[in-house]
Scaffold this motif. Structure first.
Motif, PDB file in Angstrom:
ATOM      1  N   TYR A   1     -15.053  -0.041 -13.561  1.00  0.00           N
ATOM      2  CA  TYR A   1     -15.029  -0.052 -12.098  1.00  0.00           C
ATOM      3  C   TYR A   1     -13.683  -0.542 -11.558  1.00  0.00           C
ATOM      4  O   TYR A   1     -12.951   0.223 -10.924  1.00  0.00           O
ATOM      5  CB  TYR A   1     -16.170  -0.919 -11.569  1.00  0.00           C
ATOM      6  CG  TYR A   1     -16.402  -0.798 -10.081  1.00  0.00           C
ATOM      7  CD1 TYR A   1     -16.779   0.431  -9.531  1.00  0.00           C
ATOM      8  CD2 TYR A   1     -16.270  -1.885  -9.227  1.00  0.00           C
ATOM      9  CE1 TYR A   1     -16.992   0.563  -8.165  1.00  0.00           C
ATOM     10  CE2 TYR A   1     -16.493  -1.774  -7.863  1.00  0.00           C
ATOM     11  CZ  TYR A   1     -16.842  -0.543  -7.331  1.00  0.00           C
ATOM     12  OH  TYR A   1     -17.067  -0.418  -5.985  1.00  0.00           O
ATOM     13  N   ASN A   2     -13.318  -1.801 -11.805  1.00  0.00           N
ATOM     14  CA  ASN A   2     -12.028  -2.324 -11.348  1.00  0.00           C
ATOM     15  C   ASN A   2     -10.953  -2.000 -12.383  1.00  0.00           C
ATOM     16  O   ASN A   2     -11.153  -2.224 -13.579  1.00  0.00           O
ATOM     17  CB  ASN A   2     -12.114  -3.834 -11.149  1.00  0.00           C
ATOM     18  CG  ASN A   2     -13.106  -4.210 -10.071  1.00  0.00           C
ATOM     19  OD1 ASN A   2     -12.916  -3.921  -8.898  1.00  0.00           O
ATOM     20  ND2 ASN A   2     -14.204  -4.844 -10.473  1.00  0.00           N
TER      21      ASN A   2
ATOM     22  N   SER B   1     -14.227  11.613  -2.601  1.00  0.00           N
ATOM     23  CA  SER B   1     -14.152  12.398  -1.364  1.00  0.00           C
ATOM     24  C   SER B   1     -14.731  13.795  -1.598  1.00  0.00           C
ATOM     25  O   SER B   1     -14.999  14.194  -2.728  1.00  0.00           O
ATOM     26  CB  SER B   1     -12.698  12.498  -0.897  1.00  0.00           C
ATOM     27  OG  SER B   1     -11.928  13.257  -1.820  1.00  0.00           O
TER      28      SER B   1
ATOM     29  N   ASN C   1     -12.473   8.120  -3.596  1.00  0.00           N
ATOM     30  CA  ASN C   1     -12.696   8.449  -2.188  1.00  0.00           C
ATOM     31  C   ASN C   1     -11.400   8.504  -1.396  1.00  0.00           C
ATOM     32  O   ASN C   1     -11.386   9.018  -0.269  1.00  0.00           O
ATOM     33  CB  ASN C   1     -13.662   7.436  -1.560  1.00  0.00           C
ATOM     34  CG  ASN C   1     -15.122   7.832  -1.763  1.00  0.00           C
ATOM     35  OD1 ASN C   1     -15.650   8.684  -1.050  1.00  0.00           O
ATOM     36  ND2 ASN C   1     -15.769   7.237  -2.768  1.00  0.00           N
ATOM     37  N   SER C   2     -10.311   7.989  -1.976  1.00  0.00           N
ATOM     38  CA  SER C   2      -9.008   8.069  -1.296  1.00  0.00           C
ATOM     39  C   SER C   2      -8.266   9.355  -1.642  1.00  0.00           C
ATOM     40  O   SER C   2      -7.133   9.552  -1.171  1.00  0.00           O
ATOM     41  CB  SER C   2      -8.145   6.862  -1.680  1.00  0.00           C
ATOM     42  OG  SER C   2      -7.639   6.982  -3.004  1.00  0.00           O
TER      43      SER C   2
ATOM     44  N   GLN D   1     -14.719   3.841  -7.282  1.00  0.00           N
ATOM     45  CA  GLN D   1     -15.267   4.528  -6.117  1.00  0.00           C
ATOM     46  C   GLN D   1     -14.260   4.569  -4.972  1.00  0.00           C
ATOM     47  O   GLN D   1     -14.076   5.618  -4.331  1.00  0.00           O
ATOM     48  CB  GLN D   1     -16.557   3.846  -5.656  1.00  0.00           C
ATOM     49  CG  GLN D   1     -17.312   4.634  -4.603  1.00  0.00           C
ATOM     50  CD  GLN D   1     -18.622   3.978  -4.209  1.00  0.00           C
ATOM     51  OE1 GLN D   1     -18.887   2.822  -4.556  1.00  0.00           O
ATOM     52  NE2 GLN D   1     -19.451   4.701  -3.473  1.00  0.00           N
ATOM     53  N   GLU D   2     -13.581   3.475  -4.723  1.00  0.00           N
ATOM     54  CA  GLU D   2     -12.574   3.437  -3.655  1.00  0.00           C
ATOM     55  C   GLU D   2     -11.437   4.409  -3.954  1.00  0.00           C
ATOM     56  O   GLU D   2     -10.962   5.124  -3.067  1.00  0.00           O
ATOM     57  CB  GLU D   2     -12.042   2.012  -3.526  1.00  0.00           C
ATOM     58  CG  GLU D   2     -10.993   1.805  -2.448  1.00  0.00           C
ATOM     59  CD  GLU D   2     -10.517   0.367  -2.419  1.00  0.00           C
ATOM     60  OE1 GLU D   2      -9.475   0.069  -3.057  1.00  0.00           O
ATOM     61  OE2 GLU D   2     -11.192  -0.466  -1.788  1.00  0.00           O
TER      62      GLU D   2
ATOM     63  N   LYS E   1       0.845  -1.193   0.000  1.00  0.00           N
ATOM     64  CA  LYS E   1       0.000   0.000   0.000  1.00  0.00           C
ATOM     65  C   LYS E   1       0.889   1.255   0.000  1.00  0.00           C
ATOM     66  O   LYS E   1       1.815   1.364   0.810  1.00  0.00           O
ATOM     67  CB  LYS E   1      -0.894   0.018   1.244  1.00  0.00           C
ATOM     68  CG  LYS E   1      -1.889  -1.132   1.316  1.00  0.00           C
ATOM     69  CD  LYS E   1      -3.044  -0.936   0.356  1.00  0.00           C
ATOM     70  CE  LYS E   1      -4.114  -2.013   0.573  1.00  0.00           C
ATOM     71  NZ  LYS E   1      -5.254  -1.851  -0.338  1.00  0.00           N
TER      72      LYS E   1
ATOM     73  N   SER F   1      -7.144  -0.582  -8.148  1.00  0.00           N
ATOM     74  CA  SER F   1      -8.210  -0.115  -7.264  1.00  0.00           C
ATOM     75  C   SER F   1      -9.532  -0.302  -7.988  1.00  0.00           C
ATOM     76  O   SER F   1      -9.584  -0.853  -9.090  1.00  0.00           O
ATOM     77  CB  SER F   1      -7.997   1.358  -6.894  1.00  0.00           C
ATOM     78  OG  SER F   1      -8.891   1.759  -5.877  1.00  0.00           O
ATOM     79  N   ASN F   2     -10.609   0.153  -7.351  1.00  0.00           N
ATOM     80  CA  ASN F   2     -11.864   0.323  -8.076  1.00  0.00           C
ATOM     81  C   ASN F   2     -12.206   1.806  -8.054  1.00  0.00           C
ATOM     82  O   ASN F   2     -11.709   2.562  -7.218  1.00  0.00           O
ATOM     83  CB  ASN F   2     -12.992  -0.558  -7.515  1.00  0.00           C
ATOM     84  CG  ASN F   2     -13.441  -0.136  -6.126  1.00  0.00           C
ATOM     85  OD1 ASN F   2     -13.920   0.977  -5.918  1.00  0.00           O
ATOM     86  ND2 ASN F   2     -13.303  -1.042  -5.150  1.00  0.00           N
TER      87      ASN F   2
END
Length: 545
Positions: free
Chosen positions: A458-459, A345, A493-494, A489-490, A291, A486-487
């Motif tokens: 998405y992915n 976000s 939002n990061s 939305q994730e 990460k 990632s996807n």
């Protein structure tokens, strides 16, 4: 066959072979012929022939597009000129509604009889299509603008610049890269001029002159001892500008690790930097998976925006119209209707814009005669809108189209295409250095690379050109073999930080493919450098599974 024609025709084929993915269409012409415009008064006469003929056969709506599409390629490799290609495609596309259904036909025979017959054919096709139509076409209202024109605000018409000057530039770029240690380099200039005339039964006669340019190169360096090699592509962006794009000014330079400019491009300086960096890439350590907090430069982030925001917010994809060829979208209508779908976000604001100067998608009017503008797609992280054209607007309860209709040629029917989709700059004063200072374990990624994304957008997985490890708020050196996963939305939002407007830059694509039969369009995506926390990074040189 004349010798000149033979050279141009064989050149077209060779150019297409050397540049996979770049369409080369149209008849070969000389550079001088490209500078001879068609009289707008003549185009109006031809358009009226089509409008009247379609009306006489029962069309309730008609639009006419007269297009002259000019392309010029200048291609070099090391110390040689590989090819110089000039092409022109010229003709008329006629679209009608009859019996509540669409019909379309096109011709490159620009005499009155051929135009009238083509209009009649479009009406006949519409009437035949209506036998299968379940409900009539619903067009959003559109006022006519009368006779108007729009021209891209360029400073230097690239087609007026002598070929020798372009060749000298590219060979100079190649020489600089070879002296810097490159083993191979291919460089090219690709220039486009779309001269488009639109007329409709709404009462519009719109003449537009659109210019685009893309300077780029591809460098390779081989380690003689190991046989391993690395590559570095140009960090240029294709833009909706003239030849002035290649005249970088000191005030346009972005202070950073490599050569980056705002609104201009120094091809020679980029080649010198690229040759040095490719040597660093050969020696760079391979990334340890895990990460990381990512600092993404606009030269990289544009592609992630394109794939994860631009395509899924196309309304025709959302409705399933593109499912057979290009896939669907995870941004289904229920998410928009909820008015609370958390796409990203709170600092993520993404806007659509068909007017941004210097962008590839900038026009005054779309291919339905709709005056172009700007609107929000994502507002404070929430999905608030899509991209629409006239026969889709009613689905969202809109009273007018958003001006997203485009055809890549007079012979192609216009349909919904992506406008410029851009991440808006941060509202607080913040630089690239400010973003990096707060990162304990991270990566700074510059330039676009290979990618993969699923059919619902998405992915995904994205790579780049240059990767720099960040440790304790400082650049710790170059690494390689990097891709992040990632996807959508994730990932959005990061997003925890965005540099301010002083860092805002455009990236983009000359060849965004869509539709059946396939068409390509040019589109830009702007952003400032942005930070994304805790994103999964993989090592692309290691086997997975």
């Amino acid at each position: 066959m004349k010798r000149r024609d033979f050279i141009y025709l064989t050149g077209m084929g060779a150019a297409a072979t050397m540049l996979p993915g770049i369409p080369v269409t149209g008849r070969p012409i000389t550079p001088e012929e490209a500078l001879m415009p068609v009289d707008p008064a003549l185009k109006k006469q031809m358009a009226d022939v089509a409008l009247n003929a379609a009306r006489s056969k029962g069309a309730t709506y008609t639009d006419v597009r007269i297009g002259r599409y000019l392309n010029q390629f200048v291609i070099t490799r090391e110390d040689k000129v590989q090819n110089i290609v000039n092409t022109e495609s010229y003709g008329m596309g006629i679209r009608v509604i009859s019996n509540g259904s669409w019909g379309f036909a096109a011709t490159d025979k620009m005499d009155k009889e051929s135009i009238a017959k083509t209009a009649e054919l479009a009406v006949a096709i519409a009437k035949e299509n209506s036998r299968l139509q379940t409900e009539p076409v619903q067009l959003a209202p559109q006022k006519g603008y009368g006779e108007v024109s729009w021209k891209a605000p360029i400073e230097k018409n690239a087609f007026e610049i002598p070929i020798k000057e372009k060749v000298d530039l590219l060979l100079g770029v190649n020489d600089a890269a070879m002296k810097g240690g490159a083993n191979y380099i291919t460089s090219l200039l690709f220039m486009v001029n779309e001269q488009k005339y639109f007329a409709s039964t709404d009462g519009s006669y719109i003449d537009q002159d659109i210019h685009r340019i893309w300077p780029t190169f591809f460098i390779t360096k081989i380690d003689a001892a190991t046989g391993k090699f690395e590559t570095r592509n140009a960090l240029s962006a294709p833009v909706g500008m003239g030849y002035e794009y290649l005249y970088a000014r000191p005030q346009d330079k972005i202070q950073g690790i490599t050569t980056l400019y705002k609104g201009r491009y120094d091809m020679l300086e980029d080649a010198k930097a690229g040759a040095a960096q490719i040597g660093e890439k050969l020696k760079a350590k391979s990334i340890e998976p895990g990460k990381y907090d990512l600092i993404l430069d606009p030269s990289h982030l544009w592609l992630t925006i394109h794939e994860s925001v631009g395509h899924p917010s196309e309304l025709d994809r959302v409705l399933g119209y593109e499912a057979n060829f290009a896939g669907t979208s995870f941004l289904t209508l229920d998410k928009w209707q909820s008015k609370q779908f958390k796409f990203g976000s709170n600092i993520v604001n993404i806007a659509a814009d068909k007017t941004q100067p210097g962008s590839l998608g900038a026009v005054g009017y779309d291919d339905e005669g709709v005056k172009c503008g700007q609107w929000d797609i994502i507002k404070d992280g929430i999905l608030v809108n899509y991209q629409t054209i006239r026969d889709q607007a009613h689905i969202l309860g809109l009273t007018q189209s958003q001006g997203c209709c485009y055809a890549d040629n007079w012979s192609s029917v216009q349909f919904q295409r992506m406008p410029n989709i851009s991440l808006q700059p941060g509202k607080e004063k913040k630089s690239i250095d400010d973003l990096i200072k707060g990162v304990e374990k991270g990566l700074y990624i510059i330039g676009d690379g290979s990618f993969s994304i699923d059919q619902q957008r998405y992915n995904f997985q994205f790579g780049g050109q240059l990767y720099y490890e960040i440790k304790n708020g400082k650049i710790a050196g170059m690494v390689k073999d990097v891709a992040y996963q990632s996807n959508t939305q994730e990932f959005w939002n990061s997003c925890v930080g965005i540099a301010d407007a002083s860092d805002y830059r455009l990236g983009g694509s000359f060849f965004d493919g869509k539709g059946q039969p396939a068409q390509s369009s040019a589109v830009s995506h702007g952003s400032s450098t942005a930070r994304f926390n805790g994103v999964n990074v993989i090592n692309t040189s290691r086997n997975i599974g």
